[in-house]
Design an enzyme around this catalytic site. Structure first.
Site, PDB file in Angstrom:
ATOM      1  N   ASP A  67      35.907  34.916  41.648  1.00 50.74           N
ATOM      2  CA  ASP A  67      35.931  34.017  40.491  1.00 50.74           C
ATOM      3  C   ASP A  67      34.573  33.351  40.297  1.00 50.74           C
ATOM      4  OD1 ASP A  67      37.336  32.279  38.433  1.00 50.74           O
ATOM      5  OD2 ASP A  67      36.723  30.756  39.873  1.00 50.74           O
ATOM      6  N   GLU A 140      39.280  39.686  39.989  1.00 54.75           N
ATOM      7  CA  GLU A 140      38.368  38.770  40.677  1.00 54.75           C
ATOM      8  C   GLU A 140      38.249  39.130  42.155  1.00 54.75           C
ATOM      9  OE1 GLU A 140      39.022  34.837  37.837  1.00 54.75           O
ATOM     10  OE2 GLU A 140      40.181  35.017  39.687  1.00 54.75           O
TER      11      GLU A 140
END
Length: 249
Positions: A67, A140
């Site tokens: 992320d 992610e």
């Protein structure tokens, strides 16, 4: 890499699983020296929760790392690509393209992550393989795994490959606008108060409901507008108000 990750590296991959992971890499033009860390990126916590020998071995830590890499690469690209735009424009586009709404279709249609997920039996039976949140989180996690395995440049290359097309859609106004955010930003700045949304009715059977929402801006109301979820109906009401106020031509 910490001791727990080093331990995981030593786990033997099934030949079929290794073959599948290599196919995943080939499709995306990736190169992993350690397929185990890539394999971990596809392990949802529902699997580790149901398998005591796999306790804590899931993709959440990789997701956390990925992320941050995703956000940094996207922000850096926008900074260079939109030199004449203020910070607010960059922030809106970044928020749009790194969201679950953008990442889930990338996971399914570009990366085909749904084919590689390792889920618990309960999550599998409840359709977890198609859930946007699980798919987006896995994107992610893959970015995080690539960063650990091959470094920032390799992760950056993947992020740009996935995200730049989404950025271009938004820039060309082909993406879906977040009218609730746009309306709130405008109205809050002008009147120092927020729009309020009212669910006025629901129609249809339980398995196929339609929601009707009105948005109130002070003494003025817009709607009701409909959607297949309350959130979708709120977006439609905000869109109607936004356009009626001639903010958008």
């Amino acid at each position: 890499m910490n001791a727990r990750d080093l331990f995981y590296e030593k786990k033997k991959l099934d030949p079929e699983r290794k073959k599948a992971l290599k196919a995943f890499c080939k499709d995306l033009g990736l190169s992993f020296s350690n397929l185990n860390i890539l394999d971990l990126a596809f392990h949802h916590r529902s699997f580790s929760n149901e398998n005591t020998e796999h306790h804590r071995y899931n993709n959440e830590r990789l997701e956390f790392l990925g992320d941050s890499v995703l956000g940094l690469v996207t922000a850096a690209f926008l900074y260079e690509d939109m030199m004449d735009n203020p910070e607010g424009d960059l922030a809106k586009i970044k928020s749009n393209v790194v969201s679950e709404k953008s990442l889930a279709p990338i996971a399914k249609d570009v990366m085909h992550i749904d084919q590689y997920l390792i889920l618990g039996k309960g999550e599998e039976l409840s359709g977890g393989r198609q859930k946007p949140a699980i798919l987006a989180d896995a994107v992610e996690a893959v970015i995080g795994a690539l960063y650990l395995d091959s470094g920032y440049e390799a992760a950056e290359k993947l992020v740009l490959k996935l995200i730049v097309p989404e950025i271009r859609k938004v820039q060309q106004d082909k993406g879906n606008k977040d009218y609730k955010s746009l309306l709130q930003e405008y109205y809050q700045k002008k009147y120092r108060t927020c729009p309020s949304y009212e669910l006025v009715k629901m129609t249809g059977p339980d398995h196929d409901k339609t929601f009707w929402v009105t948005v109130h801006l002070g003494n003025t109301s817009y709607g009701p507008e409909s959607g297949k979820s309350k959130k979708a109906a709120e977006q439609e009401a905000a869109k109607a108000a936004y356009r009626m106020l001639l903010i958008e031509k």
